[in-house]
Design an enzyme around this catalytic site. Structure first.
Site, PDB file in Angstrom:
ATOM      1  N   ASP A 106     -26.820  50.666 -10.991  1.00 49.08           N
ATOM      2  CA  ASP A 106     -25.364  50.803 -10.881  1.00 49.08           C
ATOM      3  C   ASP A 106     -24.873  51.621  -9.697  1.00 49.08           C
ATOM      4  O   ASP A 106     -23.662  51.736  -9.464  1.00 49.08           O
ATOM      5  CB  ASP A 106     -24.794  51.393 -12.190  1.00 49.08           C
ATOM      6  CG  ASP A 106     -25.458  52.728 -12.565  1.00 49.08           C
ATOM      7  OD1 ASP A 106     -25.890  53.484 -11.667  1.00 49.08           O
ATOM      8  OD2 ASP A 106     -25.556  53.018 -13.777  1.00 49.08           O
ATOM      9  N   HIS A 121     -35.421  49.414  -9.763  1.00 50.91           N
ATOM     10  CA  HIS A 121     -34.989  48.060 -10.134  1.00 50.91           C
ATOM     11  C   HIS A 121     -33.876  47.517  -9.247  1.00 50.91           C
ATOM     12  O   HIS A 121     -33.196  46.569  -9.615  1.00 50.91           O
ATOM     13  CB  HIS A 121     -34.567  48.051 -11.609  1.00 50.91           C
ATOM     14  CG  HIS A 121     -35.699  48.351 -12.547  1.00 50.91           C
ATOM     15  ND1 HIS A 121     -35.534  48.861 -13.806  1.00 50.91           N
ATOM     16  CD2 HIS A 121     -37.044  48.204 -12.389  1.00 50.91           C
ATOM     17  CE1 HIS A 121     -36.726  49.026 -14.392  1.00 50.91           C
ATOM     18  NE2 HIS A 121     -37.645  48.646 -13.555  1.00 50.91           N
ATOM     19  N   CYS A 132     -32.709  31.769   1.591  1.00 49.85           N
ATOM     20  CA  CYS A 132     -32.955  32.162   2.989  1.00 49.85           C
ATOM     21  C   CYS A 132     -32.909  33.674   3.175  1.00 49.85           C
ATOM     22  O   CYS A 132     -33.237  34.176   4.240  1.00 49.85           O
ATOM     23  CB  CYS A 132     -31.979  31.460   3.927  1.00 49.85           C
ATOM     24  SG  CYS A 132     -30.285  32.072   3.802  1.00 49.85           S
ATOM     25  N   SER A 191     -35.521  54.908 -22.694  1.00 50.72           N
ATOM     26  CA  SER A 191     -36.298  54.693 -23.915  1.00 50.72           C
ATOM     27  C   SER A 191     -37.791  54.630 -23.600  1.00 50.72           C
ATOM     28  O   SER A 191     -38.613  54.605 -24.504  1.00 50.72           O
ATOM     29  CB  SER A 191     -35.862  53.392 -24.594  1.00 50.72           C
ATOM     30  OG  SER A 191     -36.160  52.293 -23.755  1.00 50.72           O
TER      31      SER A 191
END
Ligand code: CNA
Length: 238
Positions: A106, A121, A132, A191
């Site tokens: 975020d 991530h 492309c 977690s």
């Protein structure tokens, strides 16, 4: 101040080599749902669990449904850094925190002013063509309607690591080095269920492993200090 938070404050006061490793729980106090809390994305009404929608196969086969989820759930307009993001940025400025390693996509750590942020991530604030590789404005992808398309005709995708896709080697290697060298490792708002990210904890060899998480995690028994409280509230006191 509660004794667990005081113990964390002492560790932070005495160290200049802290590494923070976090996840979706760091951003829930900014109004962004995580996956596994009671009001997390797992418990909402979608035809598939988030990890299915956010997988490479699903994106390839069903990009329309992917983008419906992406725009409705991953993009949270007006989300602002909370006390945890802000205090982490300050700790870096004070020369105490070496890096933030995050599973979040975020961009809120950077928005808070953190400079050294390893995004395991990726980020929904970047976009590129799935064929492309041409970079695109993420804002259009995040807020448009229909499928975002490249000039070459292929679908534009967010620069995030979808499930089934490998993590960036350079980012992972640097994260391992930072964790190995850390004096204090604070793990928060995760977690610790998503691999390989969760396995990063195993590279820490020190004796100041702190877990700050609302719910229990599979790593609780490894921690030197456990705080089951809201991370923004904890960080506003240290
Ligand atoms: P998760 O599996 O949803 O776990 C979040 C954890 O945070 C849970 O154990 C909660 O108990 C805990 N938690 C929630 N709120 C707080 C709080 N205020 N203070 C302390 N703890 C809290 O999320 P993980 O990050 O472990 O899972 C990894 C996935 C989720 C990553 O791939 C992320 O990209 C993905 N994700 C990211 C975002 C984001 O970027 N903000 C949002 C949703 C999911």
């Amino acid at each position: 101040m509660d004794s667990d938070v005081a113990a964390l404050k002492k560790l932070v006061d005495e160290s200049s080599n802290i590494v923070f490793f976090g996840g979706a729980g760091v951003s829930t106090e900014s109004g962004i749902a995580d996956f596994r809390s009671v009001d997390g994305l797992y418990n909402q009404e979608w035809k598939y669990p988030p990890e299915t929608i956010l997988s490479h196969t699903f994106f390839e086969r069903n990009p329309e449904e992917y983008f419906r989820f992406h725009r409705k759930k991953l993009v949270v307009d007006g989300a602002k850094p909370n006390k945890a993001h802000l205090r982490l940025a300050e700790l870096e400025q004070e020369g105490k925190l070496r890096a933030v390693i995050t599973q979040n996509i975020d961009g809120l750590h950077q928005a808070a002013g953190s400079k050294k942020v390893l995004e395991l991530h990726g980020s929904i604030l970047r976009a590129y063509c799935s064929r492309c590789g041409k970079p695109y404005d993420a804002d259009k992808m995040n807020h448009g309607t229909g499928l975002p398309r490249c000039d070459c005709g292929a679908v534009i995708r967010p620069d995030i690591v979808l499930y089934e896709e490998p993590l960036d080697d350079a980012v992972l290697t640097e994260a391992i080095q930072l964790i190995r060298a850390a004096d204090v490792l604070i793990v928060g708002g995760t977690s610790l269920n998503v691999y390989p990210a969760a396995g990063l904890i195993n590279y820490y060899t020190g004796n100041k492993l702190v877990l700050v998480n609302l719910s229990e995690t599979p790593y609780d028994s490894y921690a030197d200090l456990i705080i089951h409280k809201k991370i923004g509230e904890v960080f506003s006191q240290i």
